[in-house]
Scaffold this motif. Sequence first.
Motif, PDB file in Angstrom:
ATOM      1  N   LEU A  22      22.410  39.811   0.327  1.00  0.00           N
ATOM      2  CA  LEU A  22      21.232  39.090   0.824  1.00  0.00           C
ATOM      3  C   LEU A  22      21.646  37.848   1.605  1.00  0.00           C
ATOM      4  O   LEU A  22      21.069  37.549   2.659  1.00  0.00           O
ATOM      5  N   ARG A  23      22.660  37.145   1.114  1.00  0.00           N
ATOM      6  CA  ARG A  23      23.133  35.959   1.843  1.00  0.00           C
ATOM      7  C   ARG A  23      23.761  36.354   3.174  1.00  0.00           C
ATOM      8  O   ARG A  23      23.553  35.685   4.197  1.00  0.00           O
ATOM      9  N   LEU A  24      24.524  37.446   3.190  1.00  0.00           N
ATOM     10  CA  LEU A  24      25.100  37.931   4.444  1.00  0.00           C
ATOM     11  C   LEU A  24      24.013  38.301   5.437  1.00  0.00           C
ATOM     12  O   LEU A  24      24.102  37.995   6.625  1.00  0.00           O
ATOM     13  N   ALA A  25      22.995  38.975   4.952  1.00  0.00           N
ATOM     14  CA  ALA A  25      21.901  39.397   5.831  1.00  0.00           C
ATOM     15  C   ALA A  25      21.206  38.195   6.450  1.00  0.00           C
ATOM     16  O   ALA A  25      20.895  38.195   7.652  1.00  0.00           O
ATOM     17  N   GLU A  26      20.978  37.174   5.657  1.00  0.00           N
ATOM     18  CA  GLU A  26      20.295  35.989   6.162  1.00  0.00           C
ATOM     19  C   GLU A  26      21.170  35.212   7.140  1.00  0.00           C
ATOM     20  O   GLU A  26      20.690  34.709   8.143  1.00  0.00           O
ATOM     21  N   ALA A  27      22.455  35.122   6.861  1.00  0.00           N
ATOM     22  CA  ALA A  27      23.338  34.293   7.686  1.00  0.00           C
ATOM     23  C   ALA A  27      23.943  35.034   8.872  1.00  0.00           C
ATOM     24  O   ALA A  27      24.098  34.462   9.945  1.00  0.00           O
ATOM     25  N   LEU A  28      24.279  36.308   8.679  1.00  0.00           N
ATOM     26  CA  LEU A  28      25.061  37.023   9.690  1.00  0.00           C
ATOM     27  C   LEU A  28      24.451  38.365  10.088  1.00  0.00           C
ATOM     28  O   LEU A  28      25.135  39.197  10.679  1.00  0.00           O
ATOM     29  N   GLY A  29      23.205  38.593   9.778  1.00  0.00           N
ATOM     30  CA  GLY A  29      22.586  39.892   9.999  1.00  0.00           C
ATOM     31  C   GLY A  29      22.783  40.481  11.379  1.00  0.00           C
ATOM     32  O   GLY A  29      23.006  41.676  11.531  1.00  0.00           O
ATOM     33  N   ALA A  30      22.744  39.671  12.406  1.00  0.00           N
ATOM     34  CA  ALA A  30      22.858  40.182  13.778  1.00  0.00           C
ATOM     35  C   ALA A  30      24.308  40.295  14.251  1.00  0.00           C
ATOM     36  O   ALA A  30      24.559  40.710  15.369  1.00  0.00           O
ATOM     37  N   LEU A  31      25.255  39.957  13.380  1.00  0.00           N
ATOM     38  CA  LEU A  31      26.661  39.982  13.771  1.00  0.00           C
ATOM     39  C   LEU A  31      27.092  41.351  14.287  1.00  0.00           C
ATOM     40  O   LEU A  31      27.799  41.452  15.279  1.00  0.00           O
ATOM     41  N   TYR A  32      26.662  42.408  13.621  1.00  0.00           N
ATOM     42  CA  TYR A  32      27.057  43.756  14.008  1.00  0.00           C
ATOM     43  C   TYR A  32      25.913  44.480  14.716  1.00  0.00           C
ATOM     44  O   TYR A  32      25.481  45.546  14.301  1.00  0.00           O
ATOM     45  N   ALA A  33      25.450  43.918  15.798  1.00  0.00           N
ATOM     46  CA  ALA A  33      24.405  44.555  16.598  1.00  0.00           C
ATOM     47  C   ALA A  33      24.969  45.818  17.231  1.00  0.00           C
ATOM     48  O   ALA A  33      26.125  45.856  17.661  1.00  0.00           O
ATOM     49  N   ASN A  34      24.172  46.865  17.280  1.00  0.00           N
ATOM     50  CA  ASN A  34      24.623  48.154  17.809  1.00  0.00           C
ATOM     51  C   ASN A  34      25.192  48.045  19.216  1.00  0.00           C
ATOM     52  O   ASN A  34      26.148  48.736  19.563  1.00  0.00           O
ATOM     53  N   GLU A  35      24.648  47.172  20.014  1.00  0.00           N
ATOM     54  CA  GLU A  35      25.080  47.037  21.395  1.00  0.00           C
ATOM     55  C   GLU A  35      26.554  46.632  21.500  1.00  0.00           C
ATOM     56  O   GLU A  35      27.227  46.978  22.454  1.00  0.00           O
ATOM     57  N   ARG A  36      27.054  45.914  20.507  1.00  0.00           N
ATOM     58  CA  ARG A  36      28.452  45.473  20.528  1.00  0.00           C
ATOM     59  C   ARG A  36      29.428  46.639  20.401  1.00  0.00           C
ATOM     60  O   ARG A  36      30.597  46.515  20.711  1.00  0.00           O
ATOM     61  N   PHE A  37      28.931  47.785  19.919  1.00  0.00           N
ATOM     62  CA  PHE A  37      29.788  48.939  19.671  1.00  0.00           C
ATOM     63  C   PHE A  37      29.534  50.084  20.644  1.00  0.00           C
ATOM     64  O   PHE A  37      30.111  51.158  20.512  1.00  0.00           O
ATOM     65  N   ALA A  38      28.680  49.884  21.614  1.00  0.00           N
ATOM     66  CA  ALA A  38      28.253  50.968  22.511  1.00  0.00           C
ATOM     67  C   ALA A  38      29.423  51.660  23.194  1.00  0.00           C
ATOM     68  O   ALA A  38      29.428  52.887  23.330  1.00  0.00           O
ATOM     69  N   ASP A  39      30.431  50.915  23.600  1.00  0.00           N
ATOM     70  CA  ASP A  39      31.566  51.516  24.306  1.00  0.00           C
ATOM     71  C   ASP A  39      32.456  52.360  23.404  1.00  0.00           C
ATOM     72  O   ASP A  39      33.296  53.119  23.898  1.00  0.00           O
ATOM     73  N   LEU A  40      32.307  52.250  22.107  1.00  0.00           N
ATOM     74  CA  LEU A  40      33.144  52.999  21.172  1.00  0.00           C
ATOM     75  C   LEU A  40      32.578  54.376  20.836  1.00  0.00           C
ATOM     76  O   LEU A  40      33.248  55.163  20.167  1.00  0.00           O
ATOM     77  N   PHE A  41      31.365  54.655  21.257  1.00  0.00           N
ATOM     78  CA  PHE A  41      30.718  55.907  20.911  1.00  0.00           C
ATOM     79  C   PHE A  41      30.480  56.744  22.158  1.00  0.00           C
ATOM     80  O   PHE A  41      30.150  56.209  23.216  1.00  0.00           O
ATOM     81  N   PRO A  42      30.627  58.061  22.025  1.00  0.00           N
ATOM     82  CA  PRO A  42      30.398  58.925  23.192  1.00  0.00           C
ATOM     83  C   PRO A  42      28.934  58.901  23.609  1.00  0.00           C
ATOM     84  O   PRO A  42      28.041  58.691  22.792  1.00  0.00           O
ATOM     85  N   ARG A  43      28.698  59.105  24.857  1.00  0.00           N
ATOM     86  CA  ARG A  43      27.325  59.117  25.371  1.00  0.00           C
ATOM     87  C   ARG A  43      26.674  60.484  25.193  1.00  0.00           C
ATOM     88  O   ARG A  43      25.484  60.626  25.302  1.00  0.00           O
ATOM     89  N   ARG A  44      27.494  61.510  24.983  1.00  0.00           N
ATOM     90  CA  ARG A  44      26.977  62.866  24.805  1.00  0.00           C
ATOM     91  C   ARG A  44      27.345  63.365  23.420  1.00  0.00           C
ATOM     92  O   ARG A  44      28.210  62.821  22.762  1.00  0.00           O
ATOM     93  N   GLY A  45      26.690  64.433  23.002  1.00  0.00           N
ATOM     94  CA  GLY A  45      27.004  65.037  21.718  1.00  0.00           C
ATOM     95  C   GLY A  45      26.018  64.636  20.648  1.00  0.00           C
ATOM     96  O   GLY A  45      24.977  64.042  20.913  1.00  0.00           O
ATOM     97  N   GLN A  46      26.375  64.961  19.430  1.00  0.00           N
ATOM     98  CA  GLN A  46      25.506  64.672  18.286  1.00  0.00           C
ATOM     99  C   GLN A  46      25.398  63.164  18.085  1.00  0.00           C
ATOM    100  O   GLN A  46      26.414  62.462  18.101  1.00  0.00           O
ATOM    101  N   PRO A  47      24.193  62.654  17.894  1.00  0.00           N
ATOM    102  CA  PRO A  47      24.035  61.212  17.690  1.00  0.00           C
ATOM    103  C   PRO A  47      24.749  60.765  16.406  1.00  0.00           C
ATOM    104  O   PRO A  47      24.740  61.458  15.398  1.00  0.00           O
ATOM    105  N   ALA A  48      25.384  59.635  16.479  1.00  0.00           N
ATOM    106  CA  ALA A  48      26.083  59.069  15.331  1.00  0.00           C
ATOM    107  C   ALA A  48      25.137  58.150  14.564  1.00  0.00           C
ATOM    108  O   ALA A  48      24.041  57.832  15.025  1.00  0.00           O
TER     109      ALA A  48
END
Length: 102
Positions: A22-48
């Motif tokens: 709960l403390r992590l969520a309140e303080a750092l919740g947006a730290l791992y936004a999906n957009e930060r990882f977009a280049d690591l995932f393929p654009r085609r295929g089964q959604p991860a």
Amino acid sequence: MTFRLSTRRVAFAAFPHGTLCLRLAEALGALYANERFADLFPRRGQPAEAPGRLAWVMVLQFVENVSDRAAADAVRGRLDWKYLLGLVPTGRSSVDFSRNGG
């Protein structure tokens, strides 16, 4: 990552003094936004799984020193994990322990 208000309400009602998650969520919740990882995932295929959610699961798994299966169980059964991961408290988990490599 946006957190569902209902999950927050339930989590803080269950843990009025908070937990690490709960403390992590309140303080750092947006730290791992999906957009930060977009280049690591393929654009085609089964959604991860949502990349930010997977990152948080791996962090929590390390911090709590639990197996992949135990981490998947925590996603299903712990309100504080659900809140940090932005999930509603339904009892169903979309995180599959086998996707973490174990």
